[in-house]
Design an enzyme around this catalytic site. Structure first.
Site, PDB file in Angstrom:
ATOM      1  N   GLU A 263     -21.569 -35.343 -24.885  1.00  0.00           N
ATOM      2  CA  GLU A 263     -20.133 -35.045 -24.457  1.00  0.00           C
ATOM      3  C   GLU A 263     -19.726 -33.844 -24.864  1.00  0.00           C
ATOM      4  O   GLU A 263     -18.833 -33.069 -24.114  1.00  0.00           O
ATOM      5  CB  GLU A 263     -19.130 -36.371 -24.868  1.00  0.00           C
ATOM      6  CG  GLU A 263     -19.605 -37.681 -24.686  1.00  0.00           C
ATOM      7  CD  GLU A 263     -19.951 -37.974 -23.118  1.00  0.00           C
ATOM      8  OE1 GLU A 263     -19.008 -37.208 -22.243  1.00  0.00           O
ATOM      9  OE2 GLU A 263     -20.390 -38.785 -22.919  1.00  0.00           O
ATOM     10  N   HIS A 266     -20.413 -31.389 -21.919  1.00  0.00           N
ATOM     11  CA  HIS A 266     -19.352 -31.670 -20.830  1.00  0.00           C
ATOM     12  C   HIS A 266     -18.094 -30.759 -21.324  1.00  0.00           C
ATOM     13  O   HIS A 266     -17.392 -30.029 -20.577  1.00  0.00           O
ATOM     14  CB  HIS A 266     -18.844 -33.046 -20.752  1.00  0.00           C
ATOM     15  CG  HIS A 266     -19.828 -33.830 -20.117  1.00  0.00           C
ATOM     16  ND1 HIS A 266     -20.211 -33.506 -18.567  1.00  0.00           N
ATOM     17  CD2 HIS A 266     -20.639 -34.990 -20.289  1.00  0.00           C
ATOM     18  CE1 HIS A 266     -20.884 -34.349 -18.154  1.00  0.00           C
ATOM     19  NE2 HIS A 266     -21.315 -35.244 -18.931  1.00  0.00           N
TER      20      HIS A 266
HETATM   21 ZN    ZN Z   1     -22.252 -37.142 -18.904  1.00  0.00          ZN
END
Ligand code: ZN
Length: 508
Positions: A263, A266
């Site tokens: 994450e 991201h």
């Molecule tokens: Zn992902």
């Protein structure tokens, strides 16, 4: 003047979508369960408001004026791209009848309950009628959106523009050729030791270490925060407020760590977008109606997978950070070397559950879903035939027997909400991650030297320059061409997996 008005109006679309993202972050992290029903209505209201503002007469007038104003600009300029994207988004949304959208939303709410019941009873026949209607609605959507070759292309457009069923089929065939021999060889090879991953790791220490490592690779917590959820996710409200979550299991520590690294990947993408693009269509997905700056779902996944797998699961990473993890969990890893840790977090074992799959077997779960979806959408596979088709593909690809529908065809939530066409982005992300990482490190050996010394700044700088800063200005394929000199290419990914797993499993 019109261009300025267009920017102002699309900024308000972004505001609606971001308000929705905040409500959705809250729903997934803080909200008591009882709030769910009202929250779903609030989110639907905001999405409809965003769509209606986008398709309003005010927007169209501003767009027409803006088109005239930017007529002399380069086609690749930010202004020309914004204008073209708004035009395309309005056309996309106006092709989908509101009546069809309403049916899809209503069925989505009802089908979720039916799916949950079917899964609890491990009985696909309970879900089959709802899924049949959902597939029909998606086929109608595909006809409304329009396509050249295959109706599934129209459904993927929302998540991964430019991806076609024919293109995926070629890509998947190449992946299978490259990866099935590895999966088969590993099934017979001796497994690395991994007992120490299942020890009793305290929750607080896990969250602390996950955050420490996310920050270490470059997640900026002055512009973010980490929380705990059942399913990890990342959400950005602007580049200055990008939040992540991870999940914690006390008896399986890698989950929290790699969830956070994934994450954070991201998040680093969103935090790196050009500040000038804030609230503009270059940081708003006007097709999927999601206030995100990444250019496609696959491009987004490429950044999370790159940091999670190419950095976080690398030998160099654990040579550098074994001391950190031992300090984070005093006494729990005293008998483990960095090499053993590296091998353990790269252990590969075919399983029938997608979300638990390792780096090598994950894509088979995606291929299977994308192929079955495409067949349901073009009518060559009946919903009733789905469980058999699923189980057969699982056996062909991974050699595993699916014990029941709950652990097979009913395991994902996606179909119950009517989402068909999203799965391919995971595999496209894996391929892009390897392609970008290979170019970054082969063209700049300094990046590799820095990684060997636990310095993540040069790699992050390259990714910011070549990917993140551009937001949605270039298409996914333009971005790849500019960064790596070629279109989506599965070879670096196959080479990466072959190199890594041949070494770990001592295959010849
Ligand atoms: Zn992902």
């Amino acid at each position: 003047m019109s261009y300025a008005r267009l920017i102002e109006a699309t900024g308000r679309v972004n505001d609606f979508l971001n308000a929705g993202s905040i409500l959705s972050w809250d729903a997934r992290t803080m909200m008591p369960k009882a709030g769910a029903e009202t929250r779903a209505k609030q989110l639907a209201t905001l999405a409809v408001a965003a769509r209606n503002l986008l398709c309003s007469d005010e927007m169209k007038r501003a767009l027409e004026g803006a088109e005239a104003e930017v007529a002399g600009k380069l086609e690749s300029s930010a202004e020309a791209r914004i204008v073209a994207q708004v035009r395309e988004a309005i056309s996309y949304h106006e092709r989908i009848p509101t009546e069809l959208l309403r049916r899809k939303t209503e069925l989505g709410a009802a089908a979720h309950e039916v799916w949950a019941e079917a899964r609890e009873n491990a009985d696909f026949s309970i879900f089959a009628p709802a899924l049949t209607t959902m597939v029909d609605i998606n086929r109608e959507m595909a006809q409304a959106i329009g396509f050249e070759d295959h109706p599934y292309d129209a459904l993927m457009y929302r998540f991964e523009p430019g991806t076609t069923t024919a293109g995926l089929s070629t890509l998947f065939a190449r992946l299978r050729d490259g990866m099935i021999p590895l999966v088969r060889a590993i099934a017979d090879a001796e497994k690395p030791r991994s007992d120490f991953l299942f020890r009793d790791y305290p929750v607080d220490a896990q969250m602390e270490f996950a955050l420490q490592m996310a920050k270490r690779i470059g997640y900026d917590t002055d512009r973010g925060r980490l929380d705990t959820t059942v399913h990890p996710f990342e959400v950005s409200f602007t580049r200055n407020d990008v939040r992540i979550t991870t999940r914690v299991a006390t008896d399986y520590m890698p989950m929290s760590l790699f969830g956070a690294l994934h994450e954070a990947g991201h998040a680093i993408y969103e935090q790196g977008i050009n500040p000038a693009y804030t609230r503009t269509p270059l940081a708003t997905d006007l097709i999927s109606l999601y206030a995100v700056g990444g250019v496609s779902f696959g491009a987004h996944e490429s950044q999370s997978r790159l940091w999670e797998n190419h950095v976080g699961r690398s030998r160099a990473f654990w040579a550098n950070h074994m001391g950190d993890i031992k300090a984070a969990y005093p006494g729990l890893l005293d008998d483990v070397t960095d090499e053993e840790f590296y091998r353990a977090v790269n252990r590969s074992e075919p399983s029938f559950i997608r979300v638990e799959a390792d780096e090598l077997t994950y894509d088979f779960h995606i291929m299977l879903r994308a192929e079955l979806e495409a067949k349901m959408v073009d009518g060559s596979l009946e919903v009733a035939e789905l469980p058999d088709a699923w189980n057969t593909a699982m056996k062909d690809y991974l050699g595993v027997d699916v014990p029941n529908d709950a652990q097979g065809v009913l395991q994902d939530v996606h179909w119950s909400s009517g989402q068909i066409g999203t799965f391919c982005n995971y595999t496209i992300g894996n391929i892009m991650a390897a392609q970008l990482f290979e170019t970054a490190t082969s063209e700049n050996p300094d990046i590799l030297t820095a990684l060997d010394g636990a310095n993540y700044t040069p790699l992050r700088g390259w990714l910011t320059d070549n990917v993140a800063q551009h937001g949605r200005r270039f298409t996914r394929d333009e971005l790849l061409e500019n960064a790596t000199g070629r279109a989506l290419d599965p070879e670096p990914y196959i080479a990466h997996l072959t190199r890594k797993f041949t070494d770990i499993y001592a295959l010849s």
